[in-house]
Design a protein around this motif. Sequence first.
Motif, mmCIF file in Angstrom:
data_model
loop_
_atom_site.group_PDB
_atom_site.id
_atom_site.type_symbol
_atom_site.label_atom_id
_atom_site.label_comp_id
_atom_site.label_asym_id
_atom_site.label_seq_id
_atom_site.Cartn_x
_atom_site.Cartn_y
_atom_site.Cartn_z
ATOM 1 N N GLY A 1 0.142 -8.681 -0.982
ATOM 2 C CA GLY A 1 0.248 -8.273 -2.365
ATOM 3 C C GLY A 1 -0.134 -6.802 -2.359
ATOM 4 N N ARG A 2 -1.216 -6.328 -1.633
ATOM 5 C CA ARG A 2 -1.674 -4.840 -1.763
ATOM 6 C C ARG A 2 -0.636 -3.961 -1.244
ATOM 7 N N LEU A 3 0.075 -4.632 -0.059
ATOM 8 C CA LEU A 3 0.940 -3.740 0.608
ATOM 9 C C LEU A 3 2.286 -3.549 -0.174
ATOM 10 N N LEU A 4 2.793 -4.562 -1.011
ATOM 11 C CA LEU A 4 3.925 -4.542 -1.722
ATOM 12 C C LEU A 4 3.525 -3.511 -2.804
ATOM 13 N N VAL A 5 2.454 -3.681 -3.446
ATOM 14 C CA VAL A 5 2.050 -2.486 -4.652
ATOM 15 C C VAL A 5 1.943 -1.193 -3.982
ATOM 16 N N ALA A 6 1.526 -1.254 -2.812
ATOM 17 C CA ALA A 6 1.221 0.489 -2.366
ATOM 18 C C ALA A 6 2.755 0.823 -2.178
ATOM 19 N N HIS A 7 3.579 0.131 -1.655
ATOM 20 C CA HIS A 7 4.970 0.450 -1.448
ATOM 21 C C HIS A 7 5.681 0.686 -2.637
ATOM 22 N N TYR A 8 5.763 0.112 -3.638
ATOM 23 C CA TYR A 8 6.485 0.158 -4.838
ATOM 24 C C TYR A 8 5.787 1.499 -5.713
ATOM 25 N N SER A 9 4.525 1.699 -5.497
ATOM 26 C CA SER A 9 3.656 2.389 -6.517
ATOM 27 C C SER A 9 3.538 4.150 -5.901
ATOM 28 N N ALA A 10 3.821 4.114 -4.724
ATOM 29 C CA ALA A 10 3.396 5.477 -3.930
ATOM 30 C C ALA A 10 4.647 6.297 -4.503
ATOM 31 N N ALA A 11 4.372 7.355 -5.214
ATOM 32 C CA ALA A 11 5.302 8.321 -5.580
ATOM 33 C C ALA A 11 6.508 7.798 -6.663
ATOM 34 N N TYR A 12 6.008 6.628 -7.185
ATOM 35 C CA TYR A 12 6.739 5.886 -8.175
ATOM 36 C C TYR A 12 8.167 5.583 -8.036
ATOM 37 N N LEU A 13 8.448 5.500 -6.621
ATOM 38 C CA LEU A 13 9.714 5.228 -6.031
ATOM 39 C C LEU A 13 9.735 4.370 -4.568
ATOM 40 N N PRO A 14 9.957 3.422 -4.464
ATOM 41 C CA PRO A 14 9.831 2.714 -3.091
ATOM 42 C C PRO A 14 10.464 3.544 -1.915
ATOM 43 N N ALA A 15 9.997 3.791 -0.698
ATOM 44 C CA ALA A 15 10.556 4.341 0.409
ATOM 45 C C ALA A 15 11.830 3.659 0.991
ATOM 46 N N SER A 16 12.660 4.344 1.191
ATOM 47 C CA SER A 16 13.891 3.872 1.758
ATOM 48 C C SER A 16 13.710 2.984 3.072
ATOM 49 N N GLN A 17 12.497 3.505 3.765
ATOM 50 C CA GLN A 17 12.316 2.842 4.894
ATOM 51 C C GLN A 17 10.692 2.882 5.385
ATOM 52 N N LEU A 18 10.028 1.641 5.709
ATOM 53 C CA LEU A 18 8.584 1.641 6.265
ATOM 54 C C LEU A 18 8.622 1.830 7.807
ATOM 55 N N ALA A 19 7.602 2.124 8.273
ATOM 56 C CA ALA A 19 7.258 2.134 9.588
ATOM 57 C C ALA A 19 5.869 1.446 9.614
ATOM 58 N N ILE A 20 5.661 0.364 10.515
ATOM 59 C CA ILE A 20 4.454 -0.247 10.533
ATOM 60 C C ILE A 20 3.936 0.027 11.836
ATOM 61 N N ALA A 21 2.461 0.472 11.776
ATOM 62 C CA ALA A 21 1.935 1.072 13.195
ATOM 63 C C ALA A 21 0.579 0.315 13.401
ATOM 64 N N PHE A 22 0.236 -0.056 14.503
ATOM 65 C CA PHE A 22 -0.966 -0.607 14.983
ATOM 66 C C PHE A 22 -1.904 0.164 15.715
ATOM 67 N N THR A 23 -3.096 0.511 15.261
ATOM 68 C CA THR A 23 -4.009 1.161 16.271
ATOM 69 C C THR A 23 -5.123 0.220 16.647
ATOM 70 N N ASP A 24 -5.979 0.671 17.504
ATOM 71 C CA ASP A 24 -6.847 -0.504 17.819
ATOM 72 C C ASP A 24 -8.034 -0.679 16.820
ATOM 73 N N ARG A 25 -7.963 -0.010 15.658
ATOM 74 C CA ARG A 25 -8.637 -0.201 14.396
ATOM 75 C C ARG A 25 -8.052 -0.776 13.297
ATOM 76 N N ARG A 26 -6.616 -0.102 13.138
ATOM 77 C CA ARG A 26 -6.211 -0.559 11.704
ATOM 78 C C ARG A 26 -4.720 -0.656 11.810
ATOM 79 N N VAL A 27 -4.225 -1.054 10.832
ATOM 80 C CA VAL A 27 -2.875 -1.492 10.788
ATOM 81 C C VAL A 27 -2.236 -0.477 9.380
ATOM 82 N N LEU A 28 -1.174 0.177 9.679
ATOM 83 C CA LEU A 28 -0.691 1.183 8.835
ATOM 84 C C LEU A 28 0.873 1.112 8.362
#
Length: 107
Positions: free
Chosen positions: A10-37
Amino acid sequence: MHGGWESQAGRLLVAHYSAAYLPASQLAIAFTDRRVLAFGDRAKVWQLKRAYEPQWEAPQAAVAGIRANPKGVVQRGRFELLFADQSWIALVASVPTHAEPFAAAVS
């Protein structure tokens, strides 16, 4: 998406739709040794290059895994990001054949 608005999915979806008040046309998912972005493409219509900006992040421990789910023509390229809180969100790879190798590499 499965899980409430307070879940990781839910937080990922809210962040996607609330960032800049317009959902991005594409997302890129990245994994590091500590985080998921998750990065959203914020390029303007007239720009030729993509302009990814951070939209969401979580500790890698919050992600339980990735399940590739390539069933049928409509489902090609679909994968589900599974979270430790039992929530999940379905995403679609821009190149359908990349979903399964991505899931295998992260798991």
